[in-house]
Design an enzyme around this catalytic site. Structure first.
Site, PDB file in Angstrom:
ATOM      1  N   TYR A   1      31.543  38.859  51.300  1.00  0.00           N
ATOM      2  CA  TYR A   1      31.478  38.739  49.760  1.00  0.00           C
ATOM      3  C   TYR A   1      30.393  39.979  49.055  1.00  0.00           C
ATOM      4  CZ  TYR A   1      33.978  34.140  50.030  1.00  0.00           C
ATOM      5  OH  TYR A   1      34.892  33.167  49.857  1.00  0.00           O
TER       6      TYR A   1
ATOM      7  N   GLU B   1      32.042  25.722  49.509  1.00  0.00           N
ATOM      8  CA  GLU B   1      30.705  26.094  50.435  1.00  0.00           C
ATOM      9  C   GLU B   1      29.697  25.448  49.733  1.00  0.00           C
ATOM     10  OE1 GLU B   1      28.456  30.410  51.139  1.00  0.00           O
ATOM     11  OE2 GLU B   1      30.372  30.326  49.953  1.00  0.00           O
TER      12      GLU B   1
END
Lengths: 386, 398
Positions: free
Chosen positions: B134, B251
């Protein structure tokens, strides 16, 4: 695991909230601050007739035999609405030990009076050390022909000026261990030799000095075992810790709502102050603390309710309440800016109760030590695997 | 209202403890990121992944058709707590096959993708190890500003750009990649897409980045004309942001595991304090009491979030609240813990199990790694902006 309230618990919470929102708005709270009685006898009457005073008193004594959790939820609502009343001293400090330790005769006499007639009781424990320790108990009770004579002075006795009866924690003998030699007496407030004077406190929830000069009390008015009264004081202390924490939890939740709303409305630099991270992050921290407090209280109360009270959880609930309630009120005023520091805003009314709420049921240091005491015998899981 | 687990959960808890007893060396306590940093620890973690898979625990919350058992929220909570407490490695299949690659594929993936990638994760195979790319050098907390670009060419995408702070890239077989597929957008959140990338792709370079203690968790990744089949696009092109937010919320639900981990370190420290006979000191007792209270409170909040999930309520800000809460709590735990260890707290966490090591090296290790945890998966501050905006309905603060 279930964090939801049962239907009847919801109902108690709802009816208490609606009642206090209607009967005890902030104007009423302000008005009662100026009234030396410190409570509204009319509201008290209504509370009695609605059965609030008999909330956890058994049916046979005129109560509705609710559970500890019900009482905990009720205290949250009292805290939320800042209700000034002798409810706590009557029901929690006196009614509950009467239920637990009273003789049948005592229960028959006194419990219906509380549940049905709203007779006010007060718990007289604190003296000069003002610290919840047995060393503080100096008020002497001497036995002479089936009659005790009480001499001494009690401090911060709640709603003593309105009480019909006192539950007095007295010293009947001196020994090595200060927890021994303590006896509790039921004393009619009209007995000769009792003098009451209001101590000026910030919460104005009527704390009094009560002087006992040669006050005669019949032997049958002893509550529980003579000489072994500290056990009752401890029982009251444990309940008080959790239920005061509940009151503080409700108060902190309400204070938080006030401030969270204000931060959305108040504009500076052309935007709501809640959009500023310094303000918003503080609110987030407070929310986390308030949620933690709420569930610590619920967990402690659930354990008491289930018949497996945990001293560790009780102390955690109160220690957390002490920290969170103060923090919420301090920052609640602070986040309002200068207007928060005036009489105009409700937030200050919550702050004015910090000291009274923190002392009752024990300050933080006391509870930290109690938690540590429980940790002495704590067995970690990793040692148990071997 | 009920503050206890049911019989089923408690039985499951004992089963996990039996598993730990049977499969771990006595006194084992795995540290955070051990598996990324150390080859032996990685091999051990993979062997545990396999065993967990055989037990059907590795992906227990997944539906049966994907190799799970459809375990309840509460069983998951118990597993998370125990995994944290015993330091069970290999539970996430990289960063992180079990937590969000699998569940995201179930939600957004094609049947073909599901069949190809999900079974190896559930089986605990090396082929099921994932990293997640990311962050970029200029896109940290402002993730939506990312620039790595995937240009469609025929039935392929050609990817150019750079990712950084990619944990586990040096262990992973596959990469879960967020990149831009449309640069002509008015709002930066639009025009993003998710891809599956083979770590063996030509033009892909993985370089290690050592953290400040000398451990290798992070990597930087360069993409030079990396060609990815078009059917490796996950979900809809240019709609990646919403999918990514869903994945990020998986997450952030790490609080339960931290709950177990923190309690273990607390337990170890408490035993140590009793062993060296300092527990009687008022300042030490007060610190333990304070930590015990914090742990209990943080645990209740993590349970509350799980309970809401269990009840089918919308859970938005709670995982963020709990991540921020544990970020702060772990730091406090290590500050108190290192102080208690005294001079022993200065031992280098790169050298585990020396004869000077105290409390299994857990305290000094966490002392350095808790900072990484506070930054990972959205910093403490990022979590607070989420709580402020969605939990408190305050205006956006950034």
């Amino acid at each position: 695991m279930d964090f939801a309230l049962e239907k009847d618990q919801e109902l108690i919470k709802k009816s208490a909230r609606e009642f206090f929102e209607k009967e005890c708005p902030k104007d009423k709270v302000r008005e009662l601050r100026e009234d030396p009685k410190g409570y509204d006898p009319n509201m008290w009457k209504k509370m009695t007739s609605l059965g609030f005073l008999g909330l956890i008193i058994p049916e046979q004594y005129g109560g509705t035999e609710g559970e500890f959790i019900d009482l905990m939820l009720f205290m949250e609502e009292i805290g939320r609405n800042l209700v000034p009343s002798p409810f706590f001293s009557t029901v929690v400090l006196c009614g509950m030990p009467l239920m637990e330790f009273g003789t049948n005769e005592q229960k028959d006499t006194f419990l219906p009076e509380i549940a049905e007639k709203g007779k006010i009781w007060s718990f007289a424990q604190t003296e000069q050390l003002a610290n919840h320790e047995p060393e503080d108990i100096k008020l002497k009770a001497t036995l002479d022909n089936d009659e005790y004579t009480l001499n001494g002075t009690k401090l911060f006795v709640p709603y003593a000026s309105a009480a019909k009866y006192f539950l007095v924690v007295a010293r009947t003998s001196e020994g090595e261990n200060p927890e021994e030699g303590i006896t509790l007496f039921i004393v009619d407030s009209k007995t000769d030799g009792i003098e009451t004077e209001i101590i000026p406190t910030t919460a104005r929830d009527v704390r009094c000095e009560v002087k006992f000069t040669n006050v005669k009390v019949p032997k049958k008015n002893i509550l529980g075992e003579p000489e072994n009264g500290w056990k009752i004081v401890d029982y009251v202390f444990q309940n008080t810790a959790v239920l005061k924490a509940a009151e503080m939890s409700g108060g902190a939740q309400a204070a938080f709502s006030i401030v969270n709303k204000y931060a959305k409305e108040r504009k500076q630099f052309d935007k709501p102050i809640g959009s500023l991270q310094a303000v918003q992050f503080k609110l987030v921290d407070l929310l986390t603390d308030i949620d933690e407090l709420k569930y610590l209280v619920h967990e402690a109360a659930w354990n008491i309710n289930a018949g497996s009270p945990s001293r560790k959880l009780n102390s955690m609930a109160k220690a957390k309440a002490n920290a969170v309630y103060h923090d919420m009120c301090y920052h609640g005023i602070f986040l309002h800016g200068a207007i928060g520091w005036t009489e105009e805003m409700d937030i200050g009314l919550y702050h004015l109760r910090t000291r009274s709420l923190e002392f009752e049921g024990g300050g933080t240091d006391i509870h930290m030590e109690k938690i540590a005491k429980e940790l002495e015998s704590y067995q970690p899981d990793f040692l148990n695997l071997k | 209202m009920e503050f206890q687990f049911g019989e089923k959960e408690e039985k499951f808890r004992s089963e996990i403890r039996e598993f730990v007893k049977d499969n771990f060396p006595p006194d084992y306590f795995g540290h955070l990121f051990d598996e990324e940093m150390d080859d032996d620890a990685w091999d051990f973690a993979m062997s545990i992944s396999k065993k967990l898979s055989q037990k059907k625990w590795l992906t227990m919350s997944w539906p049966e058709e994907y190799g799970g058992t459809g375990a309840s929220t509460w069983e998951r909570v118990v597993f998370g707590e125990e995994a944290g407490y015993w330091g069970i490695p290999g539970i996430s299949m990289g960063i992180s096959g079990t937590a969000w690659v699998g569940p995201s594929l179930m939600l957004f993936g094609t049947k073909e993708q599901q069949d190809k990638y999900i079974p190896s994760i559930a089986a605990g195979e090396p082929d099921g190890v994932w990293c997640t790319a990311y962050s970029e050098p200029d896109s940290g907390s402002d993730l939506a500003s990312l620039q790595t670009f995937a240009q469609k060419e025929g039935d392929e995408y050609v990817i150019n750009g750079q990712k950084v702070w990619t944990s586990c890239a040096h262990r992973a077989r596959w990469m879960w990649l967020a990149c831009r597929t449309n640069a002509e957008v008015t709002k930066k959140h639009h025009g993003l897409s998710l891809f599956i990338v083979d770590m063996k792709s030509k033009g892909l370079t993985v370089n290690p980045i050592k953290n400040f203690v000398g451990g290798h968790v992070f990597n930087e990744i360069f993409f030079k004309d990396v060609r990815v089949p078009a059917n490796n696009l996950v979900g809809e092109e240019n709609k990646g942001w919403a999918q990514l937010m869903t994945a990020l919320s998986f997450e952030r639900g790490v609080a339960i595991t931290f709950c177990g981990r923190a309690r273990r370190i607390f337990d170890e420290l408490l035993c140590y304090a009793k062993e060296i006979d300092i527990f009687y000191k008022p300042e030490i007792r007060q610190k333990f009491a304070d930590l015990a209270m914090d742990l209990e409170a943080a645990k209740l909040l993590a349970y509350e979030a799980a309970w809401k999930d269990h009840m089918g309520m919308t859970v938005i800000h709670e995982p963020s609240r709990d991540k921020a809460n544990f970020d702060i709590l772990l730091e406090k735990l290590t500050r108190i813990g290192t102080n208690m260890l005294g001079a022993f707290s200065q031992l280098d966490p790169l050298n585990k199990d020396t004869r000077w090591t105290r409390v299994k090296g857990a305290v000094e290790h966490l002392y350095y790694y808790c900072i990484g945890m506070a930054i990972a998966a959205g910093t403490t501050f990022t979590q607070k902006t989420i709580v402020g905006q969605f939990g408190l309905q305050q205006p956006k603060s950034y």
